[in-house]
Every structure is written in structure tokens, then in C-alpha cells.
Motif scaffolding. Structure first.
Motif, PDB file in Angstrom:
ATOM      1  N   PRO A 167      16.102  37.047  35.367  1.00 48.04           N
ATOM      2  CA  PRO A 167      15.920  38.146  36.330  1.00 48.04           C
ATOM      3  C   PRO A 167      16.570  39.421  35.830  1.00 48.04           C
ATOM      4  CG  PRO A 167      17.720  36.741  37.046  1.00 48.04           C
ATOM      5  CD  PRO A 167      17.134  36.076  35.826  1.00 48.04           C
ATOM      6  N   GLY A 168      16.310  40.518  36.551  1.00 49.32           N
ATOM      7  CA  GLY A 168      16.904  41.804  36.196  1.00 49.32           C
ATOM      8  C   GLY A 168      18.285  41.940  36.825  1.00 49.32           C
ATOM      9  N   ASP A 169      18.683  43.187  37.130  1.00 46.45           N
ATOM     10  CA  ASP A 169      19.975  43.416  37.767  1.00 46.45           C
ATOM     11  C   ASP A 169      20.080  42.553  39.014  1.00 46.45           C
ATOM     12  OD1 ASP A 169      20.321  45.290  35.822  1.00 46.45           O
ATOM     13  OD2 ASP A 169      20.029  47.028  37.125  1.00 46.45           O
ATOM     14  N   THR A 204      26.077  29.630  38.050  1.00 42.86           N
ATOM     15  CA  THR A 204      25.357  29.592  36.770  1.00 42.86           C
ATOM     16  C   THR A 204      23.920  30.045  36.997  1.00 42.86           C
ATOM     17  OG1 THR A 204      24.735  27.263  37.093  1.00 42.86           O
ATOM     18  CG2 THR A 204      26.794  27.715  35.905  1.00 42.86           C
ATOM     19  N   LEU A 205      23.335  30.574  35.933  1.00 45.63           N
ATOM     20  CA  LEU A 205      21.970  31.078  36.030  1.00 45.63           C
ATOM     21  C   LEU A 205      21.346  31.058  34.643  1.00 45.63           C
ATOM     22  CD1 LEU A 205      19.890  32.403  37.987  1.00 45.63           C
ATOM     23  CD2 LEU A 205      20.790  34.613  37.245  1.00 45.63           C
ATOM     24  N   ARG A 206      20.071  30.676  34.564  1.00 39.55           N
ATOM     25  CA  ARG A 206      19.342  30.682  33.286  1.00 39.55           C
ATOM     26  C   ARG A 206      18.522  31.971  33.196  1.00 39.55           C
ATOM     27  NH1 ARG A 206      16.872  27.230  29.460  1.00 39.55           N
ATOM     28  NH2 ARG A 206      16.074  28.629  27.853  1.00 39.55           N
ATOM     29  N   PHE A 207      18.809  32.782  32.139  1.00 40.45           N
ATOM     30  CA  PHE A 207      18.046  33.994  31.910  1.00 40.45           C
ATOM     31  C   PHE A 207      16.913  33.720  30.928  1.00 40.45           C
ATOM     32  CE2 PHE A 207      21.649  36.054  33.787  1.00 40.45           C
ATOM     33  CZ  PHE A 207      21.149  37.232  34.341  1.00 40.45           C
ATOM     34  N   ALA A 220      20.120  41.283  26.005  1.00 44.00           N
ATOM     35  CA  ALA A 220      19.194  40.480  25.200  1.00 44.00           C
ATOM     36  C   ALA A 220      18.696  41.348  24.048  1.00 44.00           C
ATOM     37  CB  ALA A 220      18.024  40.005  26.055  1.00 44.00           C
ATOM     38  N   THR A 221      18.672  40.789  22.802  1.00 43.24           N
ATOM     39  CA  THR A 221      18.288  41.550  21.617  1.00 43.24           C
ATOM     40  C   THR A 221      17.226  40.778  20.834  1.00 43.24           C
ATOM     41  OG1 THR A 221      20.528  42.468  21.456  1.00 43.24           O
ATOM     42  CG2 THR A 221      19.117  42.691  19.521  1.00 43.24           C
ATOM     43  N   ALA A 245      19.446  45.564  28.654  1.00 40.83           N
ATOM     44  CA  ALA A 245      20.667  45.184  29.375  1.00 40.83           C
ATOM     45  C   ALA A 245      20.361  44.992  30.849  1.00 40.83           C
ATOM     46  CB  ALA A 245      21.731  46.254  29.190  1.00 40.83           C
ATOM     47  N   VAL A 246      21.068  44.040  31.447  1.00 40.76           N
ATOM     48  CA  VAL A 246      21.016  43.845  32.896  1.00 40.76           C
ATOM     49  C   VAL A 246      22.456  43.863  33.412  1.00 40.76           C
ATOM     50  CG1 VAL A 246      18.853  42.576  32.900  1.00 40.76           C
ATOM     51  CG2 VAL A 246      21.005  41.343  32.673  1.00 40.76           C
TER      52      VAL A 246
END
Length: 503
Positions: A49-51, A59-62, A109-110, A117-118
Motif C-alpha cells: 500500500p501507499g502512505d 507487520t505488513l507485506r509491501f 522501494a528501488t 517512498a511511502v
């Protein structure tokens, strides 16, 4: 047969289809090898997700999708992850995030040098319940106690480090600090409340007065021409004074150590020293004729009374010298202990000294550079061992009162800048200091220690009484100068307060 063989041979040598195919293949071979297509580059990275806002410990999976300039998803490209604030949140190479502490964190993330960026707002675990506890809900005036508060989440885990706001519904009974420390101020019940977000919990606090005695004072109502003696219990919110005697002509009371008898200034051909029972009965004159006497002070052992004496016919002072005298409690054995100076007044007894003796501290008054000044002096009750406690300069130190523990003398100091403030003298060091942190307007008079040494009572008119006029009222303050409190608020202008143990 031979002709047949020839025809077969000719057919193998020439075929229109084969010829055409050969020509086509020959033409292709002449163009050379084909170049491979250039793969599209990453132009943007979409992070999902975004901001967002998360809870500490969550915990969260991006996920991240690199895209080309035309928006085509390039799912075969590598994405690297990092946290700009690893103390707040960490993230693995495959996008698994763990929040660690409250604050605002940035995750990046790159892919192929392109970054996205979030922002994460990491908030505390929300409280589900609040409870407060007070080990002792009954306090004496001046005591302090810590109220404990416990916050728990929905899984019944205790939460710490959260902001708690505190209030008291009756600050004149008890106050509460930002840290949850309750201070008992005056008699009554107050409710202390702790709040966090939408949660709140309360606990009652009962405050009892530690004023272990009543107070006697006198009032000159003007009509009778001489003062009248009153008694008041300062504990109730609305203290109502009652007259000790049915008639005027009694003032400057001093109380025997057992509280059963009073010594006071009475009228007997001018001011004199009388005694009575605590209820005003059994009045006895101890001095009479030839001189005037006032300012009685009963000794801590109950055997003697000190007082001021001066010749009849004038106002006491340097032109009509006064002395401190001591007599037995029945009026016998009257002795002048200060015949060596012009004028002395307001004697006060010390507690028993290490050598078994008692001392009297008093104000010694004289004219200096045209000004009437005074300083504090003490001596043994037999007149020996004179000691000077405050310097003689252009000011007046008077109305001394000696603490029950013998360490401190509180007195009234006046000079060119103040009309009369309460000061404290350290007997051992001789150092003096203002008793109150902030000086009061007007004049403070006649401080007296309570028998237990917790409080001083004095008079002051720095606040209006009954909301409209300024009259001297009774105030108390703790021995350390804290918790100043107005105790009466009526139309009587009060003077010369002293303590009397309750029956």
C-alpha cells in the motif's frame, strides 16, 4: 528405355518451384543476421500500500511493481527495500515490514535506480481500559500520595509511557500534579480523575485537618473600647468564632500546655495579667496596681508566665521603657529579667534546652539615627546568657515565636520596602530568610507555631473579607512556608492568634 532415363535426369536438374525457392533463400541470405529488440527501462515504481498508518508491533507485506514509461508492468525486474528509520520500522528484502516504535517512518522501494517512498505513521497500541489506585484514600492536610494508573490494551497487556492528564474537582481540598501526585490542602473530599484519550477513571480522596488545636484571637470592635476574646475551630469550611467571655476586656491570650487554663491581658485599673479556666470561668488577676502589664506567654512546662511591664501613665516604648518579667503561674515570684535595655516586648518561650533550661526570645527596641528600630534577643528565663539573634539596623524585627523543635524562630520583619513580612531564623546558624516564597501585600502579624510544629497561624489583610472589605483574617502556613491558606472570612478584624488544644 534410354529416353526414359534422360527425362528423369532432366527433371532433377530443373524445377520451377525449386528454382523460385532457391532464389528467395538466396535473397534472404544476402540481408545478414537480425538484431535483438532493446528491453524497456523502469520509469516508475508502484508501491502497495501507499502512505498508511500502523500500530506499534504490527507487520505488513509491501508489494512493488516497476513500470515502463508507457505504464507497462515490468514484473521481471528486481526490487530492493530499505527503511530510512530502522529504529521505528524494519523491512526485509521481500517487503515484509515490522513496526517497532511510535513515530513517522519512511520506506523506500528501488528498482534500476528508480525510487518510490511511502510514509508510515506509527501510532501506539490503543488503550482499551484505564484503572487508578490509591493505597490510602485518607490524608492529613499537607500529606502527599502517588496515584497509580494502569492502561491495558484489548489483549489485557499493560501499556506504559502514555500521556495521562489529571484533574481534581476540588483543588481547595486536594490538588494533583501532572505526575499524579496528590497533595492534601484542606478538609473535605475531592475526586481525582485520570484521563487518556477517551478513557477516564476516578478515585476519591478524603482530607482531614491536621490542625490539632483550636485558635484563640481577640477583636477590638470599637464600641466597647476594649477587645473581646474569641475561639474558633479552623477545620470546618465555614468556621464560626464564639466569644470566650460574655463581656469585653480580654485579649492577647496564652494557653497552658495542657490547654486547661488561659493567661490573658485583662482590664484592672489598666491592662493586667489574668488567668481563667478554658471556658472563661474562674478568672483570677495575677498583677495589679503600680504598673501596666500585657503580652503574657505561658512556659512550656506550665510553671511560669512571662509578660511585658511598663510604668503607668504612658504608651509603652523607649520614652516609657518596658521590660520582660517572669512570674510563677499563680502570680508569685515576679522578676524583671531585662532591666539592662530601654524597651523589650513580645516575649516567647523556647522549648526545653539541652541543659534543662528555657529561654525567652523578645524584641529589643530603641531609637537609631532618629528611627525606632528593633532586633531579636534571647536570654535564659533567669535573665542570664543574653544572646543577639538579628542585627540592629534600620528595620524592626518583632513578634518572635519559637518552634517546638527549637530549631527555628519565625518573626515579623519590617523595613523601608515592606510593612511586615514573615521571616524565619535558623537558631543554629543565625541565617534568616523569608518564610513565604512570595511576599503578601500589606502586613502580616503575630505568627504562632501550632503545638505539633506543623503550622503557623498569623493575621493578614492582603485579601478582601466577605468579598468587599479588607479586614485582618486568620491564615495558616506550613512550617516550610508552603500551603498558605485563608482560614476565616468574616467581618471580625482579628489580632493576636494563639493555639489551644481541643478538649
Amino acid at each position: 528405355m534410354p529416353g526414359f532415363i534422360l527425362r528423369r535426369a532432366l527433371s532433377r536438374r530443373f524445377s520451377p518451384v525449386a528454382f523460385a525457392l532457391g532464389v528467395l533463400l538466396s535473397a534472404c541470405g544476402d540481408a545478414g543476421p537480425t538484431e535483438p529488440a532493446t528491453p524497456p527501462r523502469v520509469a516508475t515504481v508502484d508501491v502497495v500500500p501507499g502512505d498508511t498508518a500502523l500500530i506499534v508491533g504490527q507487520t505488513l507485506r509491501f508489494g512493488a511493481v516497476p513500470r515502463s514509461a508507457d505504464g507497462t508492468a515490468l514484473r521481471d525486474r528486481f526490487v530492493a527495500w530499505r527503511s530510512e528509520d530502522p529504529a521505528l520500522a524494519t523491512i526485509t528484502n521481500d517487503g515484509h515490514l515490522l513496526t517497532l516504535a511510535e513515530g513517522r517512518a519512511t520506506i523506500i522501494a528501488t528498482s534500476e535506480g528508480v525510487e518510490e517512498a511511502v510514509t508510515l505513521d506509527i501510532v501506539p497500541i490503543p488503550a482499551h481500559s484505564i484503572a487508578v489506585e490509591l493505597l490510602d484514600g485518607t490524608l492529613l492536610e499537607g500529606e502527599q500520595v502517588q496515584v497509580t494508573v494502569v492502561l491495558r490494551d484489548s489483549l489485557d497487556r499493560e501499556l506504559t509511557g502514555r500521556l495521562i492528564t489529571w484533574t481534581s474537582d476540588r483543588p481547595l481540598v486536594a490538588t494533583v500534579s501532572a505526575a499524579g501526585i496528590v497533595t492534601a490542602i484542606g478538609e473535605g473530599r475531592a475526586v481525582i480523575t485520570a484521563r487518556h484519550a477517551e478513557l477516564e477513571a476516578s478515585v476519591p480522596v478524603d482530607v482531614r485537618s491536621d490542625l490539632g488545636a483550636e485558635v484563640l484571637f481577640d477583636v477590638n470592635d470599637g464600641a466597647a473600647g476594649t477587645p473581646r476574646l474569641y475561639r474558633v475551630d479552623l477545620r470546618p469550611d465555614a468556621a464560626v468564632p464564639t466569644a470566650v467571655f460574655g463581656i469585653p476586656g480580654a485579649w492577647q491570650a496564652s494557653v497552658s500546655p495542657d490547654g486547661q487554663r488561659l493567661a490573658f491581658t485583662c482590664t484592672s485599673d489598666g491592662p493586667a495579667i489574668c488567668t481563667s479556666a478554658r471556658d472563661g470561668s474562674d478568672v483570677t488577676a495575677l498583677t495589679s496596681g503600680g504598673a501596666y502589664e500585657d503580652q503574657p506567654a505561658w512556659s512550656p512546662d506550665g510553671t511560669r508566665i512571662a509578660f511585658r511591664r511598663w510604668p503607668q501613665g504612658g504608651t509603652p516604648g523607649p520614652v516609657n521603657p518596658t521590660d520582660v518579667w517572669v512570674m510563677q503561674a499563680d502570680g508569685s515570684g515576679q522578676v524583671n529579667i531585662t532591666a539592662d535595655a530601654p524597651s523589650q516586648h513580645t516575649p516567647a518561650w523556647s522549648p526545653r534546652q539541652a541543659d534543662g533550661s528555657y529561654r525567652l526570645v523578645y524584641a529589643e527596641e530603641l531609637v537609631q539615627d532618629g528611627f525606632l528600630v528593633s532586633h531579636l534577643v534571647s536570654r535564659r528565663a533567669d535573665g542570664a546568657d543574653r544572646r543577639v539573634h538579628t542585627a540592629l539596623d534600620l528595620r524592626t524585627d518583632e513578634h518572635p515565636t519559637w518552634s517546638p523543635d527549637g530549631r527555628t524562630i519565625v518573626f515579623v520583619r519590617s523595613d523601608a520596602t515592606v510593612l511586615g513580612d514573615l521571616w524565619a531564623l535558623d537558631v543554629a546558624s543565625g541565617e534568616t530568610r523569608p518564610l513565604l516564597a512570595v511576599a503578601l501585600d500589606g502586613t502580616q502579624r503575630s505568627p504562632e507555631w501550632s503545638p505539633d510544629g506543623r503550622h503557623l497561624v498569623f493575621t493578614s489583610a492582603h485579601e478582601p473579607s466577605e468579598g468587599i472589605v479588607y479586614r485582618e483574617q486568620l491564615y495558616t502556613v506550613r512550617a516550610d512556608g508552603s500551603q498558605l491558606r485563608k482560614r476565616t472570612n468574616d467581618g471580625l478584624a482579628k489580632e493576636n492568634p494563639t493555639w489551644q488544644p481541643r478538649p
